[in-house]
Scaffold this active site. Structure first.
Site, PDB file in Angstrom:
ATOM      1  N   HIS A 146      -7.422  -0.858   5.493  1.00 15.18           N
ATOM      2  CA  HIS A 146      -6.375   0.061   5.982  1.00 15.18           C
ATOM      3  C   HIS A 146      -6.199   1.176   4.952  1.00 15.18           C
ATOM      4  CE1 HIS A 146      -2.696   1.241   8.079  1.00 15.18           C
ATOM      5  NE2 HIS A 146      -2.026   1.155   6.952  1.00 15.18           N
ATOM      6  N   HIS A 192       1.408   3.934   1.844  1.00  9.97           N
ATOM      7  CA  HIS A 192       1.949   4.696   2.976  1.00  9.97           C
ATOM      8  C   HIS A 192       3.480   4.778   2.908  1.00  9.97           C
ATOM      9  CE1 HIS A 192      -1.942   3.992   5.509  1.00  9.97           C
ATOM     10  NE2 HIS A 192      -2.048   5.005   4.663  1.00  9.97           N
ATOM     11  N   HIS A 241       0.853  -1.197   0.000  1.00  7.20           N
ATOM     12  CA  HIS A 241       0.000   0.000   0.000  1.00  7.20           C
ATOM     13  C   HIS A 241       0.880   1.235   0.000  1.00  7.20           C
ATOM     14  CE1 HIS A 241       0.800  -0.538   4.282  1.00  7.20           C
ATOM     15  NE2 HIS A 241       0.291   0.647   4.553  1.00  7.20           N
ATOM     16  N   ASP A 296       5.944   4.702   4.916  1.00  8.22           N
ATOM     17  CA  ASP A 296       6.830   3.733   5.571  1.00  8.22           C
ATOM     18  C   ASP A 296       6.914   2.407   4.817  1.00  8.22           C
ATOM     19  OD1 ASP A 296       4.079   3.494   6.553  1.00  8.22           O
ATOM     20  OD2 ASP A 296       4.823   2.019   7.973  1.00  8.22           O
ATOM     21  N   HIS A 297       6.132   2.277   3.736  1.00 10.81           N
ATOM     22  CA  HIS A 297       6.179   1.057   2.926  1.00 10.81           C
ATOM     23  C   HIS A 297       6.768   1.289   1.537  1.00 10.81           C
ATOM     24  CE1 HIS A 297       3.743  -1.305   5.833  1.00 10.81           C
ATOM     25  NE2 HIS A 297       3.480  -0.061   6.221  1.00 10.81           N
ATOM     26  N   ASP A 332      -0.068  -3.849   6.278  1.00  8.37           N
ATOM     27  CA  ASP A 332      -0.665  -3.318   7.506  1.00  8.37           C
ATOM     28  C   ASP A 332      -2.125  -3.743   7.667  1.00  8.37           C
ATOM     29  OD1 ASP A 332       1.729  -2.074   7.919  1.00  8.37           O
ATOM     30  OD2 ASP A 332       0.985  -0.028   7.675  1.00  8.37           O
ATOM     31  N   HIS A 385       4.942  -4.655  10.385  1.00  4.71           N
ATOM     32  CA  HIS A 385       5.481  -3.979  11.571  1.00  4.71           C
ATOM     33  C   HIS A 385       5.681  -4.952  12.723  1.00  4.71           C
ATOM     34  CE1 HIS A 385       4.858   0.309  10.403  1.00  4.71           C
ATOM     35  NE2 HIS A 385       3.912  -0.211   9.632  1.00  4.71           N
TER      36      HIS A 385
END
Ligand code: ZN
Ligand code: FE
Length: 252
Positions: free
Chosen positions: A109, A55, A53, A57-58, A126, A164
Site C-alpha cells: 500500500h 497517509h 503508514h 487519514d492515519h 490499510d 477502515h
C-alpha cells in the site's frame, strides 16, 4: 487486561485505542479532537502512538495530540511521520502496556507500511482489510502478495484490526469474485446487519479472512477462475492478485 476499543474518525477510519488500566496507546490518529476528547473523558495517560503508514487519514491528528500529550511516536523510518521519535523498519520487538509488540514490515500500500502485532491482536492499517485489502499505491503486486502472506501465516484466531470500515463494499466485491462461497454470503449478510445498527464489523479473525477474503485466496481454484475471466494470463498468485485488485479498483 489489555482492552481494545476504537475511536471513529473522518468518514470511515478507525483510530484504535488500547489501554491497560489508565495507560493507553493509540494507533493511526487521523484526527486529534476525537482522541483528545476520549483520553480526557476516560482519564487515560497516553504512553505511545503507533502509526502504520504516512497517509494523512492515519496521522493528521499528530501535531495537536502531541501538543497535549508528548508521547513517543512509532512509525515507518522510511516515511514522513509527524514527530516520529521511534523510527521502525519491521522486525523489531517493542514493549508497550506491559505487552510484547512485534513490528512487521508489510510493504505494498505504501513502501514503509508496518503492522503491529500484540498477543492475539494485529493492527494492520490499510494492508489487510476485513473482506479486502488496500490499494497497491507504492509497492508492487508481488510485494503486496508477500505482505498478505506474512499476515496470513499468523495464528487463525488473531484478531484483525484494520484502519477502515470498508467491509460491506469489500464483501460485495468478494461475492462477485466467489459467488459460490457460502461463507462469504453469510459474512456479507452479517456485515450489512451490523452496519444497519451502526456497529463496527472490525475486528475480524484471520480464520474468517482466510475463508472469505478473495485477496488471501489467490491460490483457490474459484478465485483463479474468476481472475482468468478478466485476464486469461492470470495463473500464479501474483498475477491472480494483480488481476482481482485491478478489478476491485473499477468495481466501486
Ligand atoms: Zn492509506
Ligand atoms: Fe487509510
Amino acid at each position: 487486561m489489555l482492552e481494545i476499543t476504537f475511536i471513529p474518525a473522518l468518514a470511515d477510519n478507525y483510530i484504535w485505542l488500547l489501554h491497560e488500566g489508565t495507560d493507553a496507546v493509540i494507533v493511526d490518529p487521523g484526527d486529534a479532537k476525537a482522541v483528545i476528547w476520549r483520553l480526557k473523558a476516560e482519564g487515560l495517560n497516553l504512553k505511545a502512538i503507533l502509526v502504520t503508514h504516512f497517509h494523512t487519514d492515519h496521522q493528521a491528528g499528530l501535531p495537536l495530540i502531541l501538543e497535549n500529550y508528548p508521547a513517543p511516536v512509532f512509525g515507518p523510518a522510511s516515511e514522513s511521520i509527524t514527530g516520529c521519535s521511534q523510527p521502525l523498519s519491521g522486525g523489531e520487538v517493542i514493549e508497550l502496556l506491559g505487552k510484547r509488540c512485534q513490528v512487521l514490515a508489510i510493504p505494498g500500500h505504501t513502501l514503509g507500511h508496518l503492522a503491529y502485532l500484540f498477543p492475539g491482536a494485529l493492527f494492520c492499517g490499510d494492508t489487510l482489510f476485513a473482506g479486502g485489502c488496500g490499494r497497491v499505491f507504492e509497492g508492487t503486486p508481488a510485494q503486496m502478495v508477500d505482505s498478505l502472506a506474512k499476515l496470513a501465516a499468523l495464528p487463525d484466531e488473531t484478531l484483525i484490526y484494520c484502519g477502515h470500515e470498508y467491509t460491506e463494499a469489500n464483501l460485495r466485491f468478494a461475492m462477485a469474485v466467489e459467488p459460490g462461497n457460502t461463507g462469504t454470503a453469510k459474512r456479507s449478510a452479517e456485515a450489512a446487519f451490523m452496519r444497519l445498527r451502526g456497529r463496527p464489523t472490525v475486528p475480524s479473525t484471520l480464520a474468517l479472512e482466510k475463508a472469505t477474503n478473495p485477496f488471501l485466496r489467490c491460490s483457490e481454484p474459484a478465485v483463479i477462475a474468476a481472475a482468468q475471466q478478466r485476464n486469461p494470463e492470470a495463473k500464479d498468485p501474483v498475477s491472480v492478485f494483480a488481476t482481482i485488485r485491478e478489478w476491485k479498483n473499477e468495481f466501486c
